[in-house]
Scaffold this motif. Structure first.
Motif, PDB file in Angstrom:
ATOM      1  N   ALA A  37       1.644   3.026   9.639  1.00  0.00           N
ATOM      2  CA  ALA A  37       3.052   2.648   9.741  1.00  0.00           C
ATOM      3  C   ALA A  37       3.801   2.991   8.464  1.00  0.00           C
ATOM      4  O   ALA A  37       4.949   3.455   8.499  1.00  0.00           O
ATOM      5  N   VAL A  38       3.175   2.762   7.320  1.00  0.00           N
ATOM      6  CA  VAL A  38       3.797   3.090   6.039  1.00  0.00           C
ATOM      7  C   VAL A  38       4.065   4.587   5.945  1.00  0.00           C
ATOM      8  O   VAL A  38       5.133   5.027   5.494  1.00  0.00           O
ATOM      9  N   ALA A  46       4.420   3.938  15.276  1.00  0.00           N
ATOM     10  CA  ALA A  46       3.183   3.348  14.745  1.00  0.00           C
ATOM     11  C   ALA A  46       3.211   1.861  15.057  1.00  0.00           C
ATOM     12  O   ALA A  46       4.223   1.189  14.811  1.00  0.00           O
ATOM     13  N   ALA A  47       2.120   1.332  15.593  1.00  0.00           N
ATOM     14  CA  ALA A  47       2.071  -0.099  15.942  1.00  0.00           C
ATOM     15  C   ALA A  47       2.068  -0.969  14.692  1.00  0.00           C
ATOM     16  O   ALA A  47       2.771  -1.981  14.623  1.00  0.00           O
ATOM     17  N   GLY A  48       1.242  -0.629  13.724  1.00  0.00           N
ATOM     18  CA  GLY A  48       1.221  -1.352  12.464  1.00  0.00           C
ATOM     19  C   GLY A  48       0.438  -2.643  12.476  1.00  0.00           C
ATOM     20  O   GLY A  48      -0.369  -2.908  11.579  1.00  0.00           O
ATOM     21  N   ALA A  49       0.666  -3.498  13.471  1.00  0.00           N
ATOM     22  CA  ALA A  49       0.014  -4.812  13.528  1.00  0.00           C
ATOM     23  C   ALA A  49       0.128  -5.338  14.950  1.00  0.00           C
ATOM     24  O   ALA A  49       0.818  -4.759  15.798  1.00  0.00           O
ATOM     25  N   THR A  50      -0.543  -6.427  15.202  1.00  0.00           N
ATOM     26  CA  THR A  50      -0.444  -7.097  16.509  1.00  0.00           C
ATOM     27  C   THR A  50       0.242  -8.444  16.324  1.00  0.00           C
ATOM     28  O   THR A  50       0.344  -8.963  15.217  1.00  0.00           O
ATOM     29  N   ALA A  67       5.356  -3.842   3.545  1.00  0.00           N
ATOM     30  CA  ALA A  67       4.773  -2.539   3.219  1.00  0.00           C
ATOM     31  C   ALA A  67       5.705  -1.404   3.616  1.00  0.00           C
ATOM     32  O   ALA A  67       5.860  -0.418   2.887  1.00  0.00           O
ATOM     33  N   VAL A  68       6.356  -1.528   4.769  1.00  0.00           N
ATOM     34  CA  VAL A  68       7.292  -0.499   5.214  1.00  0.00           C
ATOM     35  C   VAL A  68       8.514  -0.462   4.306  1.00  0.00           C
ATOM     36  O   VAL A  68       8.972   0.615   3.881  1.00  0.00           O
TER      37      VAL A  68
END
Length: 818
Positions: free
Chosen positions: A535-536, A375-379, A577-578
């Motif tokens: 991602a979480v 999962a990318a989650g963010a940039t 968060a993860v």
């Protein structure tokens, strides 16, 4: 009389002058009449780019960046890398590498820290000596840079670094001094900036008094590219070579200056002899071959890069011995750097690599894809993602896009770095325009961001609509070595699967210092809450969550300092968060320097992997799985927050600079010296790093029998691997002068050695401290002084370690020459 003396005396004035400036961007002119070949140079320091542009060109091996090599604390490794890079330089038909970079980490936000080894002069100098000896042992010249005072990138081509002489002598000149006196470097590059009011390229104190008279340097001093600012003053001060060519300040101007008596024939002869000596040392004097470059992808270089990447990786936290990974449970691979291989920083150190291995690729190869989810989650990008695909580029011999194009080519991506030969040689590289046409098909629907930045005027049209305009109100920013504007961003709603016409228009404009034209354009769709939620969910279902975050070469780059050391975008939020749903979370950082870590207490492990070259993912996977030891120790202190760092001040002249000056007010108190002086606890201290085994260091003994006579002391300790697997330890020796009559740091690194031992293995180490290890520089008397009194010698594992201590005492003063 030797060969080069005979040659210089046979030359006409015009021929002598011709060797003191480039013929083109990468070479000097040959003198066929006298059988003198062509000297060619190539950019470094983490590879050999060859004669191509910063973008594209013949492929090259990408080695770990400077700070990653600094983290290795391994001089022998640097010699290996220098040797391998000499082979790379030869594959590009060159004789000289523009490397290594040895400016110190004065601040934590210098955009070029990634390219430099360390905040400490002794660590930097030691590694530089190893690198130079490896390079020059194969007949390729080093060009140690940037001499001197280039510790930030803000207004670097014009700013004056205001540095007192004691600070220069004790910190910033040390790596250059060792390069000359210990490694015998054949090349030095002057920096862009002024030093105490005078450009370094025409600074007589720096280039003549210190470098040649005191250090007895007999190599070449060349300007940084477009870093020469005058004719007679540069030649008279000691600048041998103006780069690049064709010359701005030399050529006919220098011939006239000699004829007018502004430059003596004797001075001119000395400058030419320096160049001929470099040509003789590198074999360029007799090299009459055609310039040919090849992509030389060697298995031994691949293996070395992979090993060096692991050796520079620094394990900062490992609660519950989460690493190395064990078992066959599911791994969540998360983050913007997970499937993108961040292998190098930006600017002149970048090159076109043979390949890029991402962490995802490395983990798949090591563990198999069945064990992994993603999962990318963010940039974490600074600029909108680069537009890729075929673009037809039409070039016009004017700045107005008018008339018929004079040349057409295809570009694989929407970026260009034009310098030298442009448009097939059919346009003036400083007076042209270009139109690129292509298509873009978005993968998802929504409001997209269209960005462009350029050294020149530029704009982006999507289906005929002007979306991003860096033409109408262009203003200078921090891109393309401060010749470009900051990114201009517009928005447009796009539908998934629909193909859109994209037109990019560009026109050259007058430059400030560096004669170049460039642009980059991108389109991106921002990631939102849903990406973090995905991602979480991946982390919740995994045994271990691996979060790959950090920066990239858009942030860590020449020509632009960082605004902060927080992770870009929503990466901090992603990590927190993860970690909230998986206690077994390991964070893998890839940055060119320190970052703030507000989530540190919530994660189990943190690994700083830097930018480790083309084998990045394999090297990182080796460390995570235990196939390799995390062999690194921090070459720079990591502060808790940016405000703790040595350049934090309300006075903008201290940093980032004000009214053309940047004042090094902190003096000798940079890095760990600063944290000691102010009682500030760093997040992670200089020299810190964990491993997968344990070591005991014991039995400290000093041999100070010669200390009174010659100022020398030897330090001996026993190192034992008390753990269950092979590993490495770095023994660090710090010296303190508690009886000093001047302000001195609480401790200073003066010697170190890295040792690798198997389980249960022991080794006795002896490290030498010379007279300079105990001295400080007396500016008023122009010498080094070892004062009478006590000196505390501390053997430690990092700068904050209590370690073991012993004392030596001097009765009399010891004066040392410069």
């Amino acid at each position: 009389m030797g060969r080069i003396e005979e040659l210089v005396d046979r030359m006409t004035l015009e021929e002598q002058v011709s060797l003191l400036s480039g013929e083109d961007f990468w070479s000097l002119p040959a003198i066929d009449r006298l059988g003198i070949g062509k000297l060619r140079v190539t950019d470094g320091p983490n590879g050999a780019r060859g004669g191509g542009s910063l973008i594209g060109g013949v492929k090259s091996a990408a080695f770990p960046v400077g700070i990653a090599l600094g983290a290795s604390w391994n001089v022998r490794l640097l010699t290996e890398i220098g040797t391998a890079l000499a082979e790379e330089v030869k594959s590009k038909g060159a004789h000289v590498s523009l490397a290594p970079t040895v400016n110190l980490h004065r601040s934590v936000s210098n955009g070029r820290n990634f390219e430099c080894y360390s905040e400490d002069p002794i660590l930097t100098a030691s590694l530089a000596v190893g690198y130079i000896e490896g390079l020059q042992g194969q007949g390729v010249s080093a060009t140690i840079k940037h001499f001197a005072g280039n510790e930030s990138e803000i207004e670097r081509t014009t700013i004056s670094s205001e540095i007192d002489e004691r600070t220069l002598r004790e910190l910033y000149l040390v790596p250059f001094e060792w390069a000359v006196k210990r490694a015998g470097t054949w090349g030095i590059m002057s920096s862009y900036n002024k030093l105490n009011g005078t450009f370094t390229s025409e600074n007589p104190w720096l280039l003549d008094q210190v470098l040649r008279k005191e250090w007895h340097y007999d190599g070449v001093v060349m300007s940084d590219w477009f870093g020469s600012h005058s004719t007679a003053p540069t030649v008279n001060a000691g600048l041998d070579l103006e780069m690049p060519g064709p010359p701005r300040d030399r050529g006919e101007k220098l011939v006239a200056a000699v004829e007018a008596g502004e430059v003596s024939r004797e001075t001119l002869r000395a400058r030419v002899l320096d160049v001929l000596r470099l040509m003789e040392r590198t074999g360029a004097l007799d090299d009459h071959s055609e310039w040919a470059e090849r992509a030389d992808d060697r298995a031994e270089h691949r293996a070395l890069i992979r090993r060096a990447g692991a050796e520079g990786a620094v394990l900062l936290k490992n609660a519950g011995e989460l690493l190395p990974l064990s078992g066959s449970g599911k791994l969540a691979v998360i983050g913007p750097n997970a499937r993108v291989a961040q292998i190098m920083g930006g600017g002149s150190a970048q090159l076109n690599p043979h390949y890029r291995v991402s962490p995802w690729d490395g983990l798949v190869a090591a563990l198999g894809e069945d064990h992994l989810s993603y999962a990318a989650g963010a940039t974490n990008h600074r600029f909108e993602p680069l537009l890729r695909g075929g673009f037809t580029a039409e070039y016009f011999a004017n700045e107005t896009l008018s008339g018929a194009p004079v040349f057409t080519e295809t570009l694989e991506e929407a970026q260009a770095f034009w310098i030298g030969r442009v448009g097939g040689g059919k346009v003036d590289p400083l007076h042209f325009s270009a139109r690129l046409t292509g298509r873009f098909t978005p993968e998802a629907s929504g409001e997209h961001r269209v960005g462009i930045y350029s050294a020149g005027f530029s704009r982006v049209l999507v289906d005929g609509k002007l979306v991003a305009d860096a033409w109408t109100h262009w203003s200078k920013g921090r891109t393309f070595f401060e010749e470009g504007c900051d990114e201009v961003v517009g928005t447009i709603n796009l539908e998934a699967g629909h193909s859109y016409d994209v037109v990019i228009e560009f026109a050259a404009k007058p430059f400030a210092t560096l004669g170049l034209a460039a642009f980059a354009a991108g389109i991106g769709l921002p990631l939102g809450d849903a990406a973090i939620a995905a991602a979480v969910e991946a982390a919740r279902e995994a045994e271990v969550a691996l979060v790959f975050v950090g920066r990239n070469g858009e942030w860590d780059t020449e020509g632009s300092d960082l605004d902060s050391i927080t992770l870009p975008g929503r990466q901090d939020e992603l990590i927190a968060a993860v970690a909230a749903v998986n206690a077994r979370t390991a964070v893998v950082l890839q940055t060119g320097g320190p970052v703030e870590m507000p989530w540190l207490g919530e994660v189990a492990a943190v690994l700083e992997a830097w930018y480790p070259g083309q084998e990045a993912g394999n090297a990182i996977a080796d460390v995570l799985t235990g196939a390799a030891e995390p062999g690194g120790r921090l070459p720079q202190s990591f502060p808790v927050k940016w405000a703790d760092n040595p350049t934090n001040s309300q006075d903008r002249e201290i940093y980032p600079g004000l009214d053309g000056k940047v004042r090094y007010e902190e003096g000798v108190f940079i890095g760990y010296r600063h944290y000691d002086r102010h009682g500030i606890a760093p997040l992670f201290p200089f020299g810190f790093g964990l491993g997968y085994t344990n070591f005991a260091v014991s039995d400290l003994e000093l041999d100070a029998s010669g200390f009174e006579a010659d100022g020398e002391v030897s330090v001996s300790v026993t190192v034992e691997n008390t753990g269950r697997r092979a590993g490495s330890e770095v023994v660090q020796v710090y010296v303190s002068a508690p009886d000093a009559t001047v302000a001195r740091p609480a401790k200073e690194l003066k010697a170190f050695e890295k040792v690798r031992l198997g389980p249960g293995e022991r080794q006795r180490l002896t490290l030498a401290l010379d007279d300079r290890a105990f001295a400080y520089y007396r500016t008023e008397a122009q010498h080094w002084l070892v004062e009478p009194g006590r000196y505390v010698i501390r053997v430690a594992r990092h700068a904050a370690d209590v370690g073991m201590t012993a004392e030596v005492v001097r009765r009399d003063r010891l004066l040392l020459p410069v």
